[in-house]
Design a protein around this motif. Structure first.
Motif, PDB file in Angstrom:
ATOM      1  N   VAL A  35      28.018  57.664  49.668  1.00 53.67           N
ATOM      2  CA  VAL A  35      27.049  56.764  49.066  1.00 53.67           C
ATOM      3  C   VAL A  35      27.378  55.335  49.485  1.00 53.67           C
ATOM      4  O   VAL A  35      28.500  55.045  49.926  1.00 53.67           O
ATOM      5  N   THR A  36      26.402  54.443  49.338  1.00 47.03           N
ATOM      6  CA  THR A  36      26.616  53.018  49.576  1.00 47.03           C
ATOM      7  C   THR A  36      26.581  52.285  48.240  1.00 47.03           C
ATOM      8  O   THR A  36      25.697  52.531  47.418  1.00 47.03           O
ATOM      9  N   ILE A  37      27.551  51.415  48.022  1.00 49.89           N
ATOM     10  CA  ILE A  37      27.594  50.574  46.821  1.00 49.89           C
ATOM     11  C   ILE A  37      27.129  49.185  47.206  1.00 49.89           C
ATOM     12  O   ILE A  37      27.614  48.609  48.188  1.00 49.89           O
ATOM     13  N   HIS A  38      26.196  48.639  46.446  1.00 48.62           N
ATOM     14  CA  HIS A  38      25.622  47.330  46.743  1.00 48.62           C
ATOM     15  C   HIS A  38      26.125  46.277  45.763  1.00 48.62           C
ATOM     16  O   HIS A  38      26.884  46.583  44.833  1.00 48.62           O
ATOM     17  N   ALA A  39      25.704  45.039  45.977  1.00 41.61           N
ATOM     18  CA  ALA A  39      26.128  43.921  45.129  1.00 41.61           C
ATOM     19  C   ALA A  39      25.892  44.246  43.652  1.00 41.61           C
ATOM     20  O   ALA A  39      24.840  44.769  43.283  1.00 41.61           O
ATOM     21  N   GLY A  40      26.891  43.950  42.826  1.00 44.94           N
ATOM     22  CA  GLY A  40      26.830  44.272  41.400  1.00 44.94           C
ATOM     23  C   GLY A  40      27.575  45.549  41.052  1.00 44.94           C
ATOM     24  O   GLY A  40      27.895  45.778  39.886  1.00 44.94           O
ATOM     25  N   GLY A  41      27.872  46.378  42.072  1.00 44.70           N
ATOM     26  CA  GLY A  41      28.585  47.625  41.829  1.00 44.70           C
ATOM     27  C   GLY A  41      30.083  47.402  41.716  1.00 44.70           C
ATOM     28  O   GLY A  41      30.621  46.381  42.154  1.00 44.70           O
ATOM     29  N   THR A  42      30.767  48.360  41.113  1.00 44.09           N
ATOM     30  CA  THR A  42      32.216  48.300  40.956  1.00 44.09           C
ATOM     31  C   THR A  42      32.836  49.575  41.505  1.00 44.09           C
ATOM     32  O   THR A  42      32.187  50.626  41.574  1.00 44.09           O
ATOM     33  N   PHE A  43      34.087  49.487  41.890  1.00 42.91           N
ATOM     34  CA  PHE A  43      34.805  50.670  42.349  1.00 42.91           C
ATOM     35  C   PHE A  43      36.312  50.420  42.227  1.00 42.91           C
ATOM     36  O   PHE A  43      36.758  49.277  42.096  1.00 42.91           O
ATOM     37  N   GLY A  44      37.073  51.512  42.221  1.00 43.25           N
ATOM     38  CA  GLY A  44      38.521  51.415  42.191  1.00 43.25           C
ATOM     39  C   GLY A  44      39.149  51.706  40.843  1.00 43.25           C
ATOM     40  O   GLY A  44      40.367  51.874  40.743  1.00 43.25           O
ATOM     41  N   GLU A  45      38.333  51.794  39.773  1.00 42.57           N
ATOM     42  CA  GLU A  45      38.923  51.964  38.443  1.00 42.57           C
ATOM     43  C   GLU A  45      39.442  53.377  38.200  1.00 42.57           C
ATOM     44  O   GLU A  45      40.338  53.573  37.373  1.00 42.57           O
ATOM     45  N   TRP A  46      38.871  54.359  38.879  1.00 43.90           N
ATOM     46  CA  TRP A  46      39.264  55.753  38.633  1.00 43.90           C
ATOM     47  C   TRP A  46      40.764  55.940  38.848  1.00 43.90           C
ATOM     48  O   TRP A  46      41.474  56.505  38.011  1.00 43.90           O
ATOM     49  N   ALA A  47      41.275  55.454  39.980  1.00 40.53           N
ATOM     50  CA  ALA A  47      42.695  55.629  40.287  1.00 40.53           C
ATOM     51  C   ALA A  47      43.575  54.803  39.347  1.00 40.53           C
ATOM     52  O   ALA A  47      44.669  55.238  38.968  1.00 40.53           O
ATOM     53  N   ARG A  50      43.904  56.556  35.946  1.00 37.70           N
ATOM     54  CA  ARG A  50      44.654  57.818  35.983  1.00 37.70           C
ATOM     55  C   ARG A  50      46.019  57.678  36.654  1.00 37.70           C
ATOM     56  O   ARG A  50      46.763  58.642  36.756  1.00 37.70           O
ATOM     57  N   ASN A  51      46.305  56.465  37.154  1.00 33.22           N
ATOM     58  CA  ASN A  51      47.579  56.205  37.830  1.00 33.22           C
ATOM     59  C   ASN A  51      47.784  57.199  38.970  1.00 33.22           C
ATOM     60  O   ASN A  51      48.856  57.786  39.124  1.00 33.22           O
ATOM     61  N   GLN A  52      46.732  57.387  39.775  1.00 36.67           N
ATOM     62  CA  GLN A  52      46.762  58.315  40.895  1.00 36.67           C
ATOM     63  C   GLN A  52      46.344  57.589  42.168  1.00 36.67           C
ATOM     64  O   GLN A  52      45.878  56.446  42.122  1.00 36.67           O
ATOM     65  N   GLY A  53      46.516  58.281  43.298  1.00 38.86           N
ATOM     66  CA  GLY A  53      46.084  57.719  44.567  1.00 38.86           C
ATOM     67  C   GLY A  53      44.569  57.581  44.624  1.00 38.86           C
ATOM     68  O   GLY A  53      43.839  58.212  43.861  1.00 38.86           O
ATOM     69  N   ARG A  54      44.115  56.760  45.553  1.00 33.13           N
ATOM     70  CA  ARG A  54      42.678  56.541  45.699  1.00 33.13           C
ATOM     71  C   ARG A  54      41.960  57.849  46.016  1.00 33.13           C
ATOM     72  O   ARG A  54      42.425  58.659  46.816  1.00 33.13           O
ATOM     73  N   CYS A  64      31.445  40.996  53.049  1.00 36.89           N
ATOM     74  CA  CYS A  64      31.348  41.155  51.602  1.00 36.89           C
ATOM     75  C   CYS A  64      32.158  40.080  50.872  1.00 36.89           C
ATOM     76  O   CYS A  64      33.198  39.638  51.360  1.00 36.89           O
ATOM     77  N   ASP A  65      31.658  39.677  49.721  1.00 34.74           N
ATOM     78  CA  ASP A  65      32.423  38.888  48.768  1.00 34.74           C
ATOM     79  C   ASP A  65      32.714  39.787  47.580  1.00 34.74           C
ATOM     80  O   ASP A  65      31.803  40.433  47.046  1.00 34.74           O
ATOM     81  N   LEU A  66      33.986  39.815  47.167  1.00 31.75           N
ATOM     82  CA  LEU A  66      34.382  40.716  46.097  1.00 31.75           C
ATOM     83  C   LEU A  66      35.185  39.979  45.035  1.00 31.75           C
ATOM     84  O   LEU A  66      35.909  39.029  45.329  1.00 31.75           O
ATOM     85  N   LEU A  67      35.051  40.447  43.815  1.00 35.10           N
ATOM     86  CA  LEU A  67      35.929  40.028  42.731  1.00 35.10           C
ATOM     87  C   LEU A  67      36.994  41.107  42.620  1.00 35.10           C
ATOM     88  O   LEU A  67      36.672  42.292  42.523  1.00 35.10           O
ATOM     89  N   VAL A  68      38.265  40.708  42.641  1.00 35.98           N
ATOM     90  CA  VAL A  68      39.367  41.665  42.658  1.00 35.98           C
ATOM     91  C   VAL A  68      40.270  41.419  41.457  1.00 35.98           C
ATOM     92  O   VAL A  68      40.625  40.274  41.164  1.00 35.98           O
ATOM     93  N   VAL A  69      40.620  42.488  40.746  1.00 33.16           N
ATOM     94  CA  VAL A  69      41.535  42.409  39.610  1.00 33.16           C
ATOM     95  C   VAL A  69      42.711  43.342  39.907  1.00 33.16           C
ATOM     96  O   VAL A  69      42.502  44.528  40.172  1.00 33.16           O
ATOM     97  N   ASN A  70      43.935  42.806  39.866  1.00 30.09           N
ATOM     98  CA  ASN A  70      45.077  43.653  40.188  1.00 30.09           C
ATOM     99  C   ASN A  70      45.372  44.641  39.053  1.00 30.09           C
ATOM    100  O   ASN A  70      44.865  44.509  37.946  1.00 30.09           O
ATOM    101  N   VAL A  71      46.218  45.604  39.340  1.00 31.56           N
ATOM    102  CA  VAL A  71      46.434  46.725  38.421  1.00 31.56           C
ATOM    103  C   VAL A  71      46.995  46.270  37.080  1.00 31.56           C
ATOM    104  O   VAL A  71      46.604  46.776  36.027  1.00 31.56           O
ATOM    105  N   ASP A  72      47.916  45.306  37.083  1.00 30.20           N
ATOM    106  CA  ASP A  72      48.516  44.865  35.827  1.00 30.20           C
ATOM    107  C   ASP A  72      47.495  44.166  34.942  1.00 30.20           C
ATOM    108  O   ASP A  72      47.438  44.405  33.729  1.00 30.20           O
ATOM    109  N   ASP A  73      46.701  43.290  35.542  1.00 30.55           N
ATOM    110  CA  ASP A  73      45.689  42.588  34.761  1.00 30.55           C
ATOM    111  C   ASP A  73      44.592  43.545  34.292  1.00 30.55           C
ATOM    112  O   ASP A  73      44.070  43.410  33.188  1.00 30.55           O
ATOM    113  N   TYR A  74      44.256  44.509  35.148  1.00 29.90           N
ATOM    114  CA  TYR A  74      43.240  45.491  34.762  1.00 29.90           C
ATOM    115  C   TYR A  74      43.679  46.250  33.513  1.00 29.90           C
ATOM    116  O   TYR A  74      42.929  46.378  32.546  1.00 29.90           O
ATOM    117  N   LYS A  75      44.919  46.742  33.532  1.00 30.82           N
ATOM    118  CA  LYS A  75      45.405  47.522  32.393  1.00 30.82           C
ATOM    119  C   LYS A  75      45.538  46.652  31.148  1.00 30.82           C
ATOM    120  O   LYS A  75      45.313  47.115  30.032  1.00 30.82           O
TER     121      LYS A  75
END
Length: 199
Positions: A35-47, A50-54, A64-75
């Motif tokens: 699938v293609t993810i467009h502006a406004g979409g999010t990805f990466g939270e599943w891993a 669950r503390n698993q690989g991508r 692309c311009d992205l907003l990125v949140v590292n794992v510590d801040d996310y949790k």
């Protein structure tokens, strides 16, 4: 965790990851395109959750311009919010698929957790909340659906699980209605995208 602000990315699965029931997907150097993810979409939270690989390969299909949140801040910041959302999704699933007479102990525990900490229910004992969860019903209201009018006899109360509602009071002149209150998830109200009601 990523939020796409501009551009688009492709999602690809490696061999053996694809759903055997899905229609065949084209093979690329990155794997099978999903699938293609467009502006406004999010990805990466599943891993992260669950503390698993991508679980998939993500490739920018354009600049692309992205907003990125590292794992510590996310949790630290986002996980509690998403966990709260999952509680409501689980409640919708239980209430919409399992009849009150068929609800087991775990179902009641999940529903009781939903009510815990809500100011309307905090004075109730645990047993009273569990009894309430035994008789809850699920109702679905699409956008602009009227659930009741001002002056109608009371028959249910409603708790918003998803979406938001508008409440209106008659104008003193009686010529028009004016907006009174907007009620969102976890508020008591009378109209929403998904609501639960109890007799």
């Amino acid at each position: 965790f990523y939020m796409l602000l501009k551009g688009s990315v492709g999602v690809y699965l490696t061999k053996g990851q694809d759903d055997p029931g899905a229609s065949p997907a084209p093979e690329t150097t990155h794997g099978k395109y999903v699938v293609t993810i467009h502006a406004g979409g999010t990805f990466g939270e599943w891993a992260l959750e669950r503390n698993q690989g991508r679980a998939a390969t993500i490739v920018a299909k354009e600049a692309c311009d992205l907003l990125v949140v590292n794992v510590d801040d996310y949790k630290r910041i986002l996980y509690a919010h998403r966990h709260d959302r999952l509680k409501y999704d689980k409640a919708i699933h239980i209430l919409s698929t399992i009849a009150p007479t068929d609800r087991q102990k775990q179902h009641l525990t999940d529903l009781t957790e939903l009510l815990q900490g809500h100011p309307f229910f905090e004075q109730l004992s645990l047993e009273s909340r569990r009894e309430l969860c035994r008789c809850m019903q699920h109702a679905y209201a699409p956008s602009d659906r009227l659930l009741y009018r001002e002056g109608d006899p009371p028959d249910f109360f409603f708790l918003v699980l998803r979406g938001c509602v508008g409440m209106y009071k008659s104008d003193p002149s009686g010529k028009k209605r004016r907006s009174w209150l907007r009620s969102r998830r976890a508020d008591l109200s009378g109209l929403s995208t998904n609501v639960i009601s109890t007799v």
